[in-house]
Design a protein around this motif. Structure first.
Motif, PDB file in Angstrom:
ATOM      1  N   VAL A 226      93.051  10.753  64.192  1.00 23.74           N
ATOM      2  CA  VAL A 226      92.604  11.431  62.979  1.00 23.74           C
ATOM      3  C   VAL A 226      91.412  12.341  63.291  1.00 23.74           C
ATOM      4  CG1 VAL A 226      91.493  11.048  60.737  1.00 23.74           C
ATOM      5  CG2 VAL A 226      93.509   9.735  61.373  1.00 23.74           C
ATOM      6  N   ARG A 227      90.487  11.868  64.112  1.00 27.56           N
ATOM      7  CA  ARG A 227      89.327  12.687  64.475  1.00 27.56           C
ATOM      8  C   ARG A 227      89.730  13.915  65.289  1.00 27.56           C
ATOM      9  NH1 ARG A 227      83.883  10.682  64.121  1.00 27.56           N
ATOM     10  NH2 ARG A 227      83.913   8.744  62.938  1.00 27.56           N
ATOM     11  N   VAL A 228      90.629  13.735  66.219  1.00 26.66           N
ATOM     12  CA  VAL A 228      91.094  14.873  67.027  1.00 26.66           C
ATOM     13  C   VAL A 228      91.854  15.865  66.149  1.00 26.66           C
ATOM     14  CG1 VAL A 228      92.681  15.551  68.877  1.00 26.66           C
ATOM     15  CG2 VAL A 228      91.106  13.646  69.212  1.00 26.66           C
TER      16      VAL A 228
ATOM     17  N   ARG B 208      71.927   8.158  58.297  1.00 31.68           N
ATOM     18  CA  ARG B 208      73.276   8.140  57.743  1.00 31.68           C
ATOM     19  C   ARG B 208      73.439   6.979  56.778  1.00 31.68           C
ATOM     20  NH1 ARG B 208      78.031   9.733  61.468  1.00 31.68           N
ATOM     21  NH2 ARG B 208      77.687  11.919  61.229  1.00 31.68           N
TER      22      ARG B 208
ATOM     23  N   SER C 263      94.508   5.197  66.133  1.00 34.68           N
ATOM     24  CA  SER C 263      94.746   6.003  64.933  1.00 34.68           C
ATOM     25  C   SER C 263      93.466   6.692  64.476  1.00 34.68           C
ATOM     26  CB  SER C 263      95.324   5.133  63.821  1.00 34.68           C
ATOM     27  OG  SER C 263      94.400   4.133  63.447  1.00 34.68           O
ATOM     28  N   THR C 264      92.327   6.035  64.596  1.00 31.85           N
ATOM     29  CA  THR C 264      91.049   6.667  64.243  1.00 31.85           C
ATOM     30  C   THR C 264      90.785   7.856  65.155  1.00 31.85           C
ATOM     31  OG1 THR C 264      90.174   4.559  63.484  1.00 31.85           O
ATOM     32  CG2 THR C 264      88.580   6.273  63.990  1.00 31.85           C
ATOM     33  N   PHE C 265      91.028   7.668  66.443  1.00 29.11           N
ATOM     34  CA  PHE C 265      90.848   8.753  67.401  1.00 29.11           C
ATOM     35  C   PHE C 265      91.774   9.926  67.085  1.00 29.11           C
ATOM     36  CE2 PHE C 265      91.949  10.786  71.474  1.00 29.11           C
ATOM     37  CZ  PHE C 265      90.695  11.266  71.824  1.00 29.11           C
TER      38      PHE C 265
ATOM     39  N   SER D  46      78.118  13.331  56.295  1.00 34.28           N
ATOM     40  CA  SER D  46      78.578  12.589  57.456  1.00 34.28           C
ATOM     41  C   SER D  46      78.815  13.489  58.621  1.00 34.28           C
ATOM     42  CB  SER D  46      79.825  11.813  57.144  1.00 34.28           C
ATOM     43  OG  SER D  46      80.830  12.660  56.666  1.00 34.28           O
TER      44      SER D  46
ATOM     45  N   GLY E 227      91.449  16.319  62.923  1.00 29.91           N
ATOM     46  CA  GLY E 227      90.462  16.991  62.073  1.00 29.91           C
ATOM     47  C   GLY E 227      89.701  18.063  62.817  1.00 29.91           C
ATOM     48  N   ALA E 228      89.340  17.788  64.066  1.00 28.07           N
ATOM     49  CA  ALA E 228      88.636  18.780  64.873  1.00 28.07           C
ATOM     50  C   ALA E 228      89.533  19.990  65.148  1.00 28.07           C
ATOM     51  CB  ALA E 228      88.161  18.157  66.182  1.00 28.07           C
TER      52      ALA E 228
END
Length: 76
Positions: free
Chosen positions: A8-10, A54, A4-6, A76, A12-13
């Motif tokens: 969301v990142r994809v 960071r 799910s994190t992956f 971030s 967003g990109a």
């Protein structure tokens, strides 16, 4: 959790990429160039404001320090 994190990142990109295409079409070449330079300056200043870190190093502050007085970095 990692999938799910992956995702969301994809997502967003992909959204960021599509928004850049829409902005380029709406603004035109000259105005989009100004936007790109301004956004690049903002990103660089944001990184410099945090000193490149960071997160704060774990051992740099005493454990008794109050959280509200510790430096924060929202980039971030």
């Amino acid at each position: 959790m990692a999938v799910s994190t992956f995702a969301v990142r994809v997502g967003g990109a992909a959204l960021a990429y599509l928004s850049q295409i829409v902005l380029a079409r709406l603004l035109g070449a000259h105005d989009y160039g100004i936007y790109s330079v301004a956004w690049t300056v903002v990103i660089i200043l944001g990184v410099m404001a945090c000193g490149g870190f960071r997160h704060r190093p774990a051992g740099s502050f005493p454990s008794t320090a109050k959280p509200e007085i510790l430096p924060r970095c929202a980039v971030s």
